[in-house]
Design an enzyme around this catalytic site. Structure first.
Site, PDB file in Angstrom:
ATOM      1  N   ASP A   8     -96.812 -53.885  11.066  1.00 36.67           N
ATOM      2  CA  ASP A   8     -96.038 -55.054  10.690  1.00 36.67           C
ATOM      3  C   ASP A   8     -95.933 -55.911  11.944  1.00 36.67           C
ATOM      4  O   ASP A   8     -96.720 -55.724  12.884  1.00 36.67           O
ATOM      5  CB  ASP A   8     -94.668 -54.656  10.125  1.00 36.67           C
ATOM      6  CG  ASP A   8     -93.799 -53.912  11.135  1.00 36.67           C
ATOM      7  OD1 ASP A   8     -94.217 -53.723  12.298  1.00 36.67           O
ATOM      8  OD2 ASP A   8     -92.688 -53.507  10.760  1.00 36.67           O
ATOM      9  N   GLY A  71     -92.531 -50.375  15.105  1.00 33.19           N
ATOM     10  CA  GLY A  71     -91.632 -50.188  16.239  1.00 33.19           C
ATOM     11  C   GLY A  71     -91.546 -48.746  16.690  1.00 33.19           C
ATOM     12  O   GLY A  71     -91.783 -48.429  17.851  1.00 33.19           O
ATOM     13  N   GLY A  73     -92.822 -45.976  14.455  1.00 38.82           N
ATOM     14  CA  GLY A  73     -93.810 -45.164  13.757  1.00 38.82           C
ATOM     15  C   GLY A  73     -93.203 -44.320  12.655  1.00 38.82           C
ATOM     16  O   GLY A  73     -93.914 -43.816  11.794  1.00 38.82           O
ATOM     17  N   GLU A  76     -93.413 -46.050   9.123  1.00 36.64           N
ATOM     18  CA  GLU A  76     -94.829 -46.183   8.797  1.00 36.64           C
ATOM     19  C   GLU A  76     -95.406 -44.849   8.341  1.00 36.64           C
ATOM     20  O   GLU A  76     -96.186 -44.775   7.394  1.00 36.64           O
ATOM     21  CB  GLU A  76     -95.586 -46.742  10.008  1.00 36.64           C
ATOM     22  CG  GLU A  76     -95.187 -48.163  10.370  1.00 36.64           C
ATOM     23  CD  GLU A  76     -93.845 -48.307  11.095  1.00 36.64           C
ATOM     24  OE1 GLU A  76     -93.332 -49.440  11.149  1.00 36.64           O
ATOM     25  OE2 GLU A  76     -93.307 -47.304  11.613  1.00 36.64           O
ATOM     26  N   HIS A 103    -104.482 -28.501  13.347  1.00 33.20           N
ATOM     27  CA  HIS A 103    -103.687 -27.624  12.486  1.00 33.20           C
ATOM     28  C   HIS A 103    -103.401 -28.206  11.117  1.00 33.20           C
ATOM     29  O   HIS A 103    -103.264 -27.457  10.152  1.00 33.20           O
ATOM     30  CB  HIS A 103    -102.357 -27.299  13.149  1.00 33.20           C
ATOM     31  CG  HIS A 103    -102.499 -26.405  14.337  1.00 33.20           C
ATOM     32  ND1 HIS A 103    -101.415 -25.784  14.909  1.00 33.20           N
ATOM     33  CD2 HIS A 103    -103.572 -26.029  15.064  1.00 33.20           C
ATOM     34  CE1 HIS A 103    -101.821 -25.060  15.934  1.00 33.20           C
ATOM     35  NE2 HIS A 103    -103.128 -25.204  16.060  1.00 33.20           N
ATOM     36  N   ARG A 142    -102.069 -23.361   4.396  1.00 32.21           N
ATOM     37  CA  ARG A 142    -100.863 -24.194   4.427  1.00 32.21           C
ATOM     38  C   ARG A 142    -101.131 -25.587   3.859  1.00 32.21           C
ATOM     39  O   ARG A 142    -100.295 -26.134   3.131  1.00 32.21           O
ATOM     40  CB  ARG A 142    -100.322 -24.288   5.850  1.00 32.21           C
ATOM     41  CG  ARG A 142     -99.799 -22.946   6.344  1.00 32.21           C
ATOM     42  CD  ARG A 142     -99.556 -22.921   7.818  1.00 32.21           C
ATOM     43  NE  ARG A 142     -99.163 -21.580   8.253  1.00 32.21           N
ATOM     44  CZ  ARG A 142     -99.171 -21.182   9.501  1.00 32.21           C
ATOM     45  NH1 ARG A 142     -99.553 -22.005  10.470  1.00 32.21           N
ATOM     46  NH2 ARG A 142     -98.803 -19.948   9.811  1.00 32.21           N
TER      47      ARG A 142
END
Length: 181
Positions: A8, A71, A73, A76, A103, A142
């Site tokens: 942004d 700014g 993260g 986002e 991982h 996982r």
């Protein structure tokens, strides 16, 4: 590799530098962010479009990853993770960039453009792109569990739900006090 990016207003200058940096390394860069500075724009649509493009490309057999930033993260990453098939990780160091790929087979990373210098963030992104997934059985397992939940809500059995297992919240004799803080 195709790299989908989005930001942004908080990362617009960073985005321009990043596009040149990645294109200079031979990557096909696709920008899903704003075309001009608007201090009131919102990141969700930009980040979601970038994440959708990563999934589309990967499903089509195109090698692709995503980078979303703003700014901090945080938002986002949350927005990108709403897209089915995305595993977005918040990255703040070389180690977290490597681990996200090794991982978690992360296909999108989020970075706080206001938290790092361009050089730091670019080094995280470069490491993320260059690090392969380990394919270790435990990580594959996982990731499969996350995908199963995403697809149909399937979870592994709850170990506290087994017969005879203690339930500290239901056991009046427990010394556990949820109000104790």
């Amino acid at each position: 590799m195709r790299i989908h990016i989005a930001t942004d207003h908080a990362g617009l200058e960073f985005s321009t530098q990043l596009q040149h940096h990645l294109a200079g390394q031979g990557h096909d860069v696709v920008d899903h962010g704003p075309v001009e500075y608007d201090p009131l724009d919102d990141y969700p649509a930009f980040c979601i479009r970038a994440a959708q493009a990563v999934v589309r490309d990967q499903e089509a057999g195109i090698e692709a990853l995503g980078v979303v930033f703003g700014g901090s993260g945080n938002g986002e990453q949350i927005a990108a993770n709403k897209v089915r098939g995305v595993r977005a990780a918040l990255v703040w160091s070389i180690a977290t960039a490597e681990l996200a790929r090794e991982h978690n087979d992360a296909n999108v990373i989020a970075i706080g453009a206001r938290q790092h210098t361009f050089e730091e963030a670019a080094s995280f992104i470069d490491r993320f792109i260059s690090t392969p997934f380990s394919n270790d059985e435990r990580h594959v397992r996982r990731i499969g569990q996350i995908a199963a939940f995403e697809a149909d809500g399937t979870l592994e059995p709850d170990p506290r739900a087994t017969a005879g297992g203690p339930d500290v919240l239901a056991d009046d004799s427990s010394s556990f006090d949820p109000e104790a803080g």
